[in-house]
Design a protein around this motif. Structure first.
Motif, PDB file in Angstrom:
ATOM      1  N   PRO A   1     -17.259  64.995  51.456  1.00 38.62           N
ATOM      2  CA  PRO A   1     -18.190  65.213  52.560  1.00 38.62           C
ATOM      3  C   PRO A   1     -18.451  66.704  52.776  1.00 38.62           C
ATOM      4  O   PRO A   1     -17.571  67.532  52.597  1.00 38.62           O
ATOM      5  CB  PRO A   1     -17.461  64.605  53.759  1.00 38.62           C
ATOM      6  CG  PRO A   1     -16.010  64.708  53.420  1.00 38.62           C
ATOM      7  CD  PRO A   1     -15.921  64.586  51.923  1.00 38.62           C
ATOM      8  N   HIS A   2     -19.672  66.987  53.155  1.00 32.54           N
ATOM      9  CA  HIS A   2     -20.075  68.390  53.338  1.00 32.54           C
ATOM     10  C   HIS A   2     -19.294  69.068  54.451  1.00 32.54           C
ATOM     11  O   HIS A   2     -19.031  70.265  54.365  1.00 32.54           O
ATOM     12  CB  HIS A   2     -21.578  68.495  53.601  1.00 32.54           C
ATOM     13  CG  HIS A   2     -22.403  68.178  52.400  1.00 32.54           C
ATOM     14  ND1 HIS A   2     -22.414  68.949  51.266  1.00 32.54           N
ATOM     15  CD2 HIS A   2     -23.242  67.143  52.141  1.00 32.54           C
ATOM     16  CE1 HIS A   2     -23.219  68.431  50.362  1.00 32.54           C
ATOM     17  NE2 HIS A   2     -23.730  67.316  50.865  1.00 32.54           N
TER      18      HIS A   2
ATOM     19  N   THR B   1      -1.432  62.512  47.779  1.00 30.35           N
ATOM     20  CA  THR B   1      -0.941  61.956  49.036  1.00 30.35           C
ATOM     21  C   THR B   1      -1.896  60.886  49.541  1.00 30.35           C
ATOM     22  O   THR B   1      -1.463  59.815  49.987  1.00 30.35           O
ATOM     23  CB  THR B   1      -0.775  63.076  50.090  1.00 30.35           C
ATOM     24  OG1 THR B   1       0.125  64.056  49.571  1.00 30.35           O
ATOM     25  CG2 THR B   1      -0.247  62.525  51.390  1.00 30.35           C
ATOM     26  N   PHE B   2      -3.187  61.139  49.451  1.00 28.87           N
ATOM     27  CA  PHE B   2      -4.174  60.121  49.834  1.00 28.87           C
ATOM     28  C   PHE B   2      -3.978  58.851  49.012  1.00 28.87           C
ATOM     29  O   PHE B   2      -3.989  57.741  49.542  1.00 28.87           O
ATOM     30  CB  PHE B   2      -5.597  60.661  49.646  1.00 28.87           C
ATOM     31  CG  PHE B   2      -6.629  59.580  49.652  1.00 28.87           C
ATOM     32  CD1 PHE B   2      -7.011  58.972  50.836  1.00 28.87           C
ATOM     33  CD2 PHE B   2      -7.192  59.143  48.469  1.00 28.87           C
ATOM     34  CE1 PHE B   2      -7.944  57.944  50.835  1.00 28.87           C
ATOM     35  CE2 PHE B   2      -8.129  58.122  48.458  1.00 28.87           C
ATOM     36  CZ  PHE B   2      -8.502  57.524  49.656  1.00 28.87           C
TER      37      PHE B   2
ATOM     38  N   SER C   1      -5.846  57.422  56.200  1.00 26.30           N
ATOM     39  CA  SER C   1      -5.588  58.213  54.995  1.00 26.30           C
ATOM     40  C   SER C   1      -6.813  59.023  54.588  1.00 26.30           C
ATOM     41  O   SER C   1      -6.691  60.175  54.166  1.00 26.30           O
ATOM     42  CB  SER C   1      -5.118  57.318  53.850  1.00 26.30           C
ATOM     43  OG  SER C   1      -6.150  56.480  53.394  1.00 26.30           O
ATOM     44  N   ILE C   2      -7.986  58.429  54.727  1.00 27.70           N
ATOM     45  CA  ILE C   2      -9.218  59.156  54.405  1.00 27.70           C
ATOM     46  C   ILE C   2      -9.411  60.324  55.370  1.00 27.70           C
ATOM     47  O   ILE C   2      -9.702  61.454  54.957  1.00 27.70           O
ATOM     48  CB  ILE C   2     -10.433  58.208  54.456  1.00 27.70           C
ATOM     49  CG1 ILE C   2     -10.351  57.184  53.331  1.00 27.70           C
ATOM     50  CG2 ILE C   2     -11.743  58.985  54.382  1.00 27.70           C
ATOM     51  CD1 ILE C   2     -11.324  56.037  53.461  1.00 27.70           C
ATOM     52  N   LEU C   3      -9.217  60.050  56.653  1.00 27.41           N
ATOM     53  CA  LEU C   3      -9.376  61.110  57.654  1.00 27.41           C
ATOM     54  C   LEU C   3      -8.341  62.212  57.464  1.00 27.41           C
ATOM     55  O   LEU C   3      -8.650  63.401  57.584  1.00 27.41           O
ATOM     56  CB  LEU C   3      -9.293  60.528  59.062  1.00 27.41           C
ATOM     57  CG  LEU C   3     -10.438  59.611  59.456  1.00 27.41           C
ATOM     58  CD1 LEU C   3     -10.184  59.005  60.841  1.00 27.41           C
ATOM     59  CD2 LEU C   3     -11.755  60.348  59.429  1.00 27.41           C
ATOM     60  N   ARG C   4      -7.106  61.815  57.161  1.00 28.72           N
ATOM     61  CA  ARG C   4      -6.061  62.822  56.966  1.00 28.72           C
ATOM     62  C   ARG C   4      -6.380  63.687  55.744  1.00 28.72           C
ATOM     63  O   ARG C   4      -6.228  64.901  55.775  1.00 28.72           O
ATOM     64  CB  ARG C   4      -4.695  62.173  56.803  1.00 28.72           C
ATOM     65  CG  ARG C   4      -3.627  63.214  56.488  1.00 28.72           C
ATOM     66  CD  ARG C   4      -2.300  62.877  57.045  1.00 28.72           C
ATOM     67  NE  ARG C   4      -1.312  63.872  56.680  1.00 28.72           N
ATOM     68  CZ  ARG C   4      -1.025  64.945  57.399  1.00 28.72           C
ATOM     69  NH1 ARG C   4      -1.632  65.150  58.539  1.00 28.72           N
ATOM     70  NH2 ARG C   4      -0.110  65.801  56.995  1.00 28.72           N
ATOM     71  N   TRP C   5      -6.812  63.063  54.642  1.00 29.28           N
ATOM     72  CA  TRP C   5      -7.166  63.845  53.460  1.00 29.28           C
ATOM     73  C   TRP C   5      -8.212  64.902  53.830  1.00 29.28           C
ATOM     74  O   TRP C   5      -8.075  66.074  53.489  1.00 29.28           O
ATOM     75  CB  TRP C   5      -7.720  62.945  52.341  1.00 29.28           C
ATOM     76  CG  TRP C   5      -8.374  63.763  51.282  1.00 29.28           C
ATOM     77  CD1 TRP C   5      -7.771  64.396  50.252  1.00 29.28           C
ATOM     78  CD2 TRP C   5      -9.761  64.115  51.227  1.00 29.28           C
ATOM     79  NE1 TRP C   5      -8.699  65.117  49.537  1.00 29.28           N
ATOM     80  CE2 TRP C   5      -9.930  64.961  50.120  1.00 29.28           C
ATOM     81  CE3 TRP C   5     -10.876  63.806  52.005  1.00 29.28           C
ATOM     82  CZ2 TRP C   5     -11.169  65.484  49.768  1.00 29.28           C
ATOM     83  CZ3 TRP C   5     -12.097  64.333  51.644  1.00 29.28           C
ATOM     84  CH2 TRP C   5     -12.232  65.157  50.537  1.00 29.28           C
ATOM     85  N   ALA C   6      -9.267  64.469  54.545  1.00 33.48           N
ATOM     86  CA  ALA C   6     -10.358  65.377  54.889  1.00 33.48           C
ATOM     87  C   ALA C   6      -9.883  66.484  55.828  1.00 33.48           C
ATOM     88  O   ALA C   6     -10.230  67.656  55.648  1.00 33.48           O
ATOM     89  CB  ALA C   6     -11.510  64.598  55.524  1.00 33.48           C
ATOM     90  N   ARG C   7      -9.075  66.124  56.821  1.00 33.33           N
ATOM     91  CA  ARG C   7      -8.599  67.134  57.772  1.00 33.33           C
ATOM     92  C   ARG C   7      -7.683  68.156  57.104  1.00 33.33           C
ATOM     93  O   ARG C   7      -7.756  69.350  57.394  1.00 33.33           O
ATOM     94  CB  ARG C   7      -7.885  66.452  58.935  1.00 33.33           C
ATOM     95  CG  ARG C   7      -8.846  65.669  59.826  1.00 33.33           C
ATOM     96  CD  ARG C   7      -8.127  64.914  60.929  1.00 33.33           C
ATOM     97  NE  ARG C   7      -7.507  65.870  61.841  1.00 33.33           N
ATOM     98  CZ  ARG C   7      -6.386  65.627  62.508  1.00 33.33           C
ATOM     99  NH1 ARG C   7      -5.766  64.476  62.375  1.00 33.33           N
ATOM    100  NH2 ARG C   7      -5.893  66.531  63.324  1.00 33.33           N
ATOM    101  N   VAL C   8      -6.825  67.697  56.186  1.00 34.69           N
ATOM    102  CA  VAL C   8      -5.930  68.618  55.479  1.00 34.69           C
ATOM    103  C   VAL C   8      -6.732  69.523  54.547  1.00 34.69           C
ATOM    104  O   VAL C   8      -6.518  70.738  54.505  1.00 34.69           O
ATOM    105  CB  VAL C   8      -4.842  67.839  54.701  1.00 34.69           C
ATOM    106  CG1 VAL C   8      -4.107  68.743  53.720  1.00 34.69           C
ATOM    107  CG2 VAL C   8      -3.860  67.194  55.672  1.00 34.69           C
ATOM    108  N   GLU C   9      -7.671  68.951  53.813  1.00 36.29           N
ATOM    109  CA  GLU C   9      -8.496  69.753  52.901  1.00 36.29           C
ATOM    110  C   GLU C   9      -9.274  70.813  53.676  1.00 36.29           C
ATOM    111  O   GLU C   9      -9.336  71.979  53.274  1.00 36.29           O
ATOM    112  CB  GLU C   9      -9.454  68.852  52.115  1.00 36.29           C
ATOM    113  CG  GLU C   9     -10.253  69.558  51.053  1.00 36.29           C
ATOM    114  CD  GLU C   9      -9.412  70.042  49.886  1.00 36.29           C
ATOM    115  OE1 GLU C   9      -9.837  71.030  49.249  1.00 36.29           O
ATOM    116  OE2 GLU C   9      -8.358  69.459  49.605  1.00 36.29           O
TER     117      GLU C   9
ATOM    118  N   THR D   1       0.366  61.986  62.274  1.00 41.99           N
ATOM    119  CA  THR D   1       0.250  60.822  63.147  1.00 41.99           C
ATOM    120  C   THR D   1       0.283  59.512  62.370  1.00 41.99           C
ATOM    121  O   THR D   1       0.890  58.532  62.815  1.00 41.99           O
ATOM    122  CB  THR D   1      -1.060  60.906  63.956  1.00 41.99           C
ATOM    123  OG1 THR D   1      -1.127  62.194  64.566  1.00 41.99           O
ATOM    124  CG2 THR D   1      -1.134  59.844  65.006  1.00 41.99           C
ATOM    125  N   ALA D   2      -0.326  59.475  61.220  1.00 34.97           N
ATOM    126  CA  ALA D   2      -0.441  58.234  60.446  1.00 34.97           C
ATOM    127  C   ALA D   2       0.921  57.644  60.102  1.00 34.97           C
ATOM    128  O   ALA D   2       1.108  56.423  60.148  1.00 34.97           O
ATOM    129  CB  ALA D   2      -1.246  58.488  59.175  1.00 34.97           C
TER     130      ALA D   2
END
Length: 127
Positions: A14-15, A35-36, A83-91, A104-105
């Motif tokens: 995502p952009h 991790t994702f 997991s998708i949200l965490r990947w994006a937030r960490v990246e 949190t997950a």
């Protein structure tokens, strides 16, 4: 070093993740992807457990089995979304050199599995 908008790849989504900050060390991005994928495997295992409980009629108490199966299916969906949200937030945090987000997950998954385990224990006692 901030990249100019013309230097950014239009094919990376995502952009809101890729269009900010600097490119992190590839090892960190790849670790984030692994991790994702581990979370995705966990969600798949939880879903498989729900299918097994439903298919094998375990436990024999119908309403309790249905409750546990529904909880597991919902947990698999929540685990996948988180997991998708965490990947994006960490990246994004790595790109902006910010602190990593809270874990949190893991607490949601662990708490839910404790509830499912307790319900299965009760079901086995009732049989």
């Amino acid at each position: 070093m901030d990249q100019r908008p013309s230097d950014r790849s239009p094919h990376r989504h995502p952009h809101w993740v890729y269009d900010v900050g600097d490119e992190p060390d590839p090892r960190f991005s790849l670790a984030n992807e692994r991790t994702f994928l581990a979370w995705a495997r966990t969600a798949l295992a939880v879903l498989a457990g729900a299918v097994a409980l439903h298919s094998l009629d375990v436990p024999a108490t119908g309403w309790l089995r249905t409750t546990v199966v529904v909880i597991l299916v919902v947990l698999a969906i929540v685990c996948t979304v988180m997991s998708i949200l965490r990947w994006a937030r960490v990246e994004r945090a790595m790109r902006l050199r910010q602190r990593l987000p809270a874990f949190t997950a893991g607490f949601v998954l662990a708490g839910s599995l404790v509830v499912v385990g307790a319900l299965l224990g009760i079901a086995l006692l009732l049989d």
